[in-house]
Design an enzyme around this catalytic site. Sequence first.
Site, short mmCIF file in Angstrom:
data_model
loop_
_atom_site.label_atom_id
_atom_site.label_comp_id
_atom_site.label_asym_id
_atom_site.label_seq_id
_atom_site.Cartn_x
_atom_site.Cartn_y
_atom_site.Cartn_z
N ARG A 1 20.92 -10.03 17.35
CA ARG A 1 20.40 -8.96 16.49
C ARG A 1 19.08 -8.44 17.06
O ARG A 1 18.81 -7.25 17.07
CB ARG A 1 20.19 -9.51 15.08
CG ARG A 1 20.17 -8.42 14.02
CD ARG A 1 20.28 -8.98 12.62
NE ARG A 1 21.42 -9.86 12.46
CZ ARG A 1 21.36 -11.08 11.93
NH1 ARG A 1 20.21 -11.59 11.53
NH2 ARG A 1 22.43 -11.81 11.81
N GLU B 1 31.94 -24.53 22.43
CA GLU B 1 32.22 -25.42 21.31
C GLU B 1 33.40 -26.30 21.69
O GLU B 1 34.48 -25.79 22.02
CB GLU B 1 32.53 -24.60 20.05
CG GLU B 1 33.12 -25.39 18.89
CD GLU B 1 32.31 -26.63 18.48
OE1 GLU B 1 31.11 -26.48 18.19
OE2 GLU B 1 32.89 -27.73 18.46
N CYS C 1 29.76 -29.42 4.72
CA CYS C 1 29.32 -29.96 3.43
C CYS C 1 30.42 -29.84 2.37
O CYS C 1 30.37 -30.51 1.34
CB CYS C 1 28.07 -29.21 2.95
SG CYS C 1 26.86 -28.97 4.24
N ARG D 1 29.88 -9.32 16.55
CA ARG D 1 28.50 -9.61 16.96
C ARG D 1 28.29 -9.62 18.46
O ARG D 1 27.17 -9.84 18.93
CB ARG D 1 28.06 -10.95 16.37
CG ARG D 1 28.12 -10.92 14.85
CD ARG D 1 27.42 -12.07 14.20
NE ARG D 1 27.58 -11.98 12.75
CZ ARG D 1 27.21 -12.88 11.89
NH1 ARG D 1 26.62 -13.97 12.32
NH2 ARG D 1 27.39 -12.72 10.60
N ALA E 1 21.75 -29.27 6.27
CA ALA E 1 22.32 -27.97 6.63
C ALA E 1 21.31 -26.81 6.60
O ALA E 1 21.29 -25.97 7.50
CB ALA E 1 23.50 -27.65 5.72
N ASN F 1 20.16 -24.25 9.66
CA ASN F 1 20.22 -22.78 9.60
C ASN F 1 18.85 -22.14 9.78
O ASN F 1 18.70 -21.14 10.48
CB ASN F 1 20.84 -22.34 8.27
CG ASN F 1 22.35 -22.50 8.29
OD1 ASN F 1 23.06 -21.64 8.81
ND2 ASN F 1 22.84 -23.61 7.78
N TYR G 1 12.00 -20.62 -20.90
CA TYR G 1 12.51 -21.51 -21.95
C TYR G 1 13.52 -20.80 -22.83
O TYR G 1 13.29 -19.69 -23.30
CB TYR G 1 11.37 -22.03 -22.85
CG TYR G 1 11.90 -22.52 -24.19
CD1 TYR G 1 12.72 -23.65 -24.23
CD2 TYR G 1 11.62 -21.85 -25.38
CE1 TYR G 1 13.26 -24.09 -25.44
CE2 TYR G 1 12.16 -22.28 -26.58
CZ TYR G 1 12.98 -23.39 -26.60
OH TYR G 1 13.52 -23.82 -27.79
C1 LIG Z 1 30.76 -34.70 4.74
C2 LIG Z 1 29.46 -34.01 4.96
C3 LIG Z 1 28.79 -33.47 3.86
C4 LIG Z 1 27.58 -32.84 4.06
N1 LIG Z 1 26.94 -32.33 2.95
C5 LIG Z 1 25.74 -31.75 3.10
C6 LIG Z 1 25.08 -31.19 1.97
O1 LIG Z 1 25.60 -31.21 0.85
N2 LIG Z 1 23.85 -30.62 2.18
C7 LIG Z 1 23.27 -30.57 3.41
O2 LIG Z 1 22.16 -30.05 3.52
N3 LIG Z 1 23.89 -31.06 4.50
C8 LIG Z 1 25.11 -31.65 4.38
N4 LIG Z 1 25.75 -32.13 5.49
C9 LIG Z 1 25.08 -32.04 6.81
C10 LIG Z 1 25.33 -30.69 7.48
O3 LIG Z 1 26.70 -30.50 7.61
C11 LIG Z 1 24.64 -30.67 8.83
O4 LIG Z 1 23.25 -30.81 8.61
C12 LIG Z 1 24.89 -29.39 9.61
O5 LIG Z 1 26.25 -29.21 9.85
C13 LIG Z 1 24.15 -29.45 10.95
O6 LIG Z 1 24.51 -28.38 11.75
P1 LIG Z 1 24.39 -28.45 13.35
O7 LIG Z 1 24.80 -27.11 13.84
O8 LIG Z 1 23.06 -28.99 13.73
O9 LIG Z 1 25.41 -29.60 13.80
P2 LIG Z 1 26.99 -29.76 13.60
O10 LIG Z 1 27.44 -29.16 12.34
O11 LIG Z 1 27.27 -31.21 13.83
O12 LIG Z 1 27.60 -28.93 14.80
C14 LIG Z 1 27.46 -29.33 16.13
C15 LIG Z 1 28.62 -28.75 16.92
O13 LIG Z 1 28.42 -29.02 18.30
C16 LIG Z 1 29.65 -29.32 18.91
N5 LIG Z 1 29.36 -30.10 20.11
C17 LIG Z 1 28.74 -31.30 20.20
N6 LIG Z 1 28.60 -31.68 21.48
C18 LIG Z 1 29.13 -30.68 22.23
C19 LIG Z 1 29.28 -30.51 23.64
N7 LIG Z 1 28.84 -31.40 24.53
N8 LIG Z 1 29.90 -29.37 24.07
C20 LIG Z 1 30.35 -28.44 23.18
N9 LIG Z 1 30.24 -28.57 21.85
C21 LIG Z 1 29.62 -29.68 21.38
C22 LIG Z 1 30.39 -30.11 17.83
O14 LIG Z 1 31.79 -30.07 18.03
C23 LIG Z 1 29.97 -29.38 16.56
O15 LIG Z 1 30.86 -28.36 16.18
C24 LIG Z 1 27.00 -32.74 5.35
C25 LIG Z 1 27.67 -33.28 6.45
C26 LIG Z 1 28.89 -33.91 6.27
C27 LIG Z 1 29.59 -34.48 7.46
#
Ligand SMILES: Cc1cc2nc3c(=O)[nH]c(=O)nc-3n(C[C@H](O)[C@H](O)[C@H](O)COP(=O)(O)OP(=O)(O)OC[C@H]3O[C@@H](n4cnc5c(N)ncnc54)[C@H](O)[C@@H]3O)c2cc1C
Length: 454
Positions: free
Chosen positions: A24, A35, A45, A73, A304, A308, A429
Site C-alpha cells: 500500500r 508459505e 484462533c 494486492r 494474534a 497484526n 451505566y
Molecule cells: C488454537 C489456537 C487458538 C488461538 N487463539 C488465540 C486467541 O484467541 N487470541 C490470540 O490473540 N491469539 C490466539 N492464537 C495465537 C495466534 O494464532 C497467533 O498469535 C498468530 O497466528 C501469530 O501469527 P504469525 O503470523 O506470527 O504466525 P503463524 O500464524 O504461526 O504463521 C506462520 C506461518 O509461517 C509458515 N512458515 C513457518 N516456517 C516457514 C518456512 N520455513 N517457510 C515457509 N513458511 C513457513 C507457517 O506455515 C505459518 O503459516 C491462537 C493460536 C492457536 C493455535
Amino acid sequence: MDQQKLVVIGGDAVGMSAASRTKRRRPDMEIEVFEMGEYVSYGACGMPYYISGQVRELEDLVVLTPRDFEEKRGIRVQMGHRVEEIRPEQRKVLVKEIATGRVREADYDKLLIATGAEPVVPPGLDVSLPGVFTLRGLPDAGRIKDYIGRRKIDAGVIVGAGYIGLEMAEGLSRAGLKLTLLVRSKVMSSLEEEVAQIVVKELEREGVKLEVGASVAETAAGEGGRIEIRLTGGRVLHAPLVLVGTGVRPRSELAGRAGLTLGVKGAIKVDRRQRTSRPEIFAAGDCAEAYHRLLGRNAYLPLALTANRQGRVVGDNIAGIEREFPGILGTAVFKVFDLTVARTGLGLAEAREAGLDVVKVVVDSASRAGYYPGGEPIKTVVVAERGTKKAWGVQMAGRDGVAHRINTWAAAISAGLSLEEIKDLDLAYTPPYSPVWDPVLQAADVASKHSAQG
Ligand SMILES: Cc1cc2nc3c(=O)[nH]c(=O)nc-3n(C[C@H](O)[C@H](O)[C@H](O)COP(=O)(O)OP(=O)(O)OC[C@H]3O[C@@H](n4cnc5c(N)ncnc54)[C@H](O)[C@@H]3O)c2cc1C
C-alpha cells in the site's frame, strides 16, 4: 533506481499484514511470500470453534486466499514453498517447493521472517501415533475433526492447561468427548490463584476430569485403537484421542542458523522497529520478541493482535516510514465453556520480579444491576503499587461482561492512569449492562484504598 524486493517467509497474520502494508505504501516494490502450508491469512484462533461445530467449514476461517493477494494486492504468494536457509551475506533465501523437492534461490533487498511458533511436545509424547494431535495450523484442525467423526470418538485426554488446552476442553467437549485434562502444576500458570480456581470450577461443572500434578512419561499404541498414556507416577490412562496443548515456542531455528541473534525464550531478537541483528532483515509475530510497555523491555507473549500490529510496523519501516512498535501490555482473553477469563498487565509475581512494591487486591462484584436478570459475579484481581496507587495488572473472570471490562483496564493502564483516576472515570451505566458503580470502578476504588500506604 532498481526495483526493490521484499521476501516474506510465512504467510499468516504477520507475513500478510506486513506484505499488504508495504504494498500500500510502496506500490512499486516487488513482494514475494513463501508459505510452506496450504493456507495464507487464516484465523487459527477460530480452530477450537470449528472442532466444536460452531464454525461449520474450515474454509470459513480463511480470511483471504493467495489469489486475493495476487489479484487485488499485487503480492506474489508461493504456496507449498518452504524456506530452508537464509544467506544474509548474499541476500538470498533457499526455497524448496515441497511437492517437487525442487530447490531454488530467491534474492531480496529486505526480508521478513514471519515463521510463527510451533507446539512444544514434551518428551514421552509421541505425536506420530494415530490419535495424538497438536493444534497449530488449519490442517491440524481438519485432521482432528475428521478423526473424531470417522472413528466416532467419545473420549479424550488433553495434556496441558494453557489457553489452547482450555479452549479445546470446550471445543472437544461440545464435539461430544468426555475429557480428562492433565495439569502438571496449575491451570494456566500465568493466572492468579483466585482466578485459576474459578476456571477449575467451570471445568469440573462441565464434567472435565482434572488430574493435577500429572505428567506424561510415555505414550504408546494400545488395544482397540486407543492410546496408552503412562503417567510419571506409573498410572496408565487409555483414550482414543490425545491433544497436546503444552505451549508453543518461537519457530526461530532458521533465523538462528543464519546467525541472527535470538533473545527472550529463543525468540528472534528485534528492536522497536522490528529489525533483527541485521537491519535489512525484519522479524515479527510469534517467532519474535515483542516490546512490553510495562516492563520497558522485550518479552515473548505470542498473540494474534500483536502479530497484526507488528506486521503493520514492519510494512511501514520497509516502505521507509520509520515507526516503532508501541508495545504490548500482555492483554489477553479466553473463553472456557460459559466463563470468560481475561488479563492485562503484570501478575503479582511478575511485578515483584520487576522490582515493584505491589499488593494484590481481590474484589467481587456483579456484572449487572442486582434486580436485572442475567447478572453474574465478576472477580477482579488488581496488582497495585503501594504508595503510587498505580495499577500494574488486572485479571478478571466471570460469565458476563468481562471481555469489554478488561479492555477498559488495558486502556487505563496504557494511558498511565492511577487507581484514583480510574475510579473517577465516567463510564456508561444502564441496569442490563452494569451496576451504577461498574466493577471496574469498584475494583479501582478498593485497590486504591489498599495501596495507599507507602
Ligand atoms: C488454537 C489456537 C487458538 C488461538 N487463539 C488465540 C486467541 O484467541 N487470541 C490470540 O490473540 N491469539 C490466539 N492464537 C495465537 C495466534 O494464532 C497467533 O498469535 C498468530 O497466528 C501469530 O501469527 P504469525 O503470523 O506470527 O504466525 P503463524 O500464524 O504461526 O504463521 C506462520 C506461518 O509461517 C509458515 N512458515 C513457518 N516456517 C516457514 C518456512 N520455513 N517457510 C515457509 N513458511 C513457513 C507457517 O506455515 C505459518 O503459516 C491462537 C493460536 C492457536 C493455535
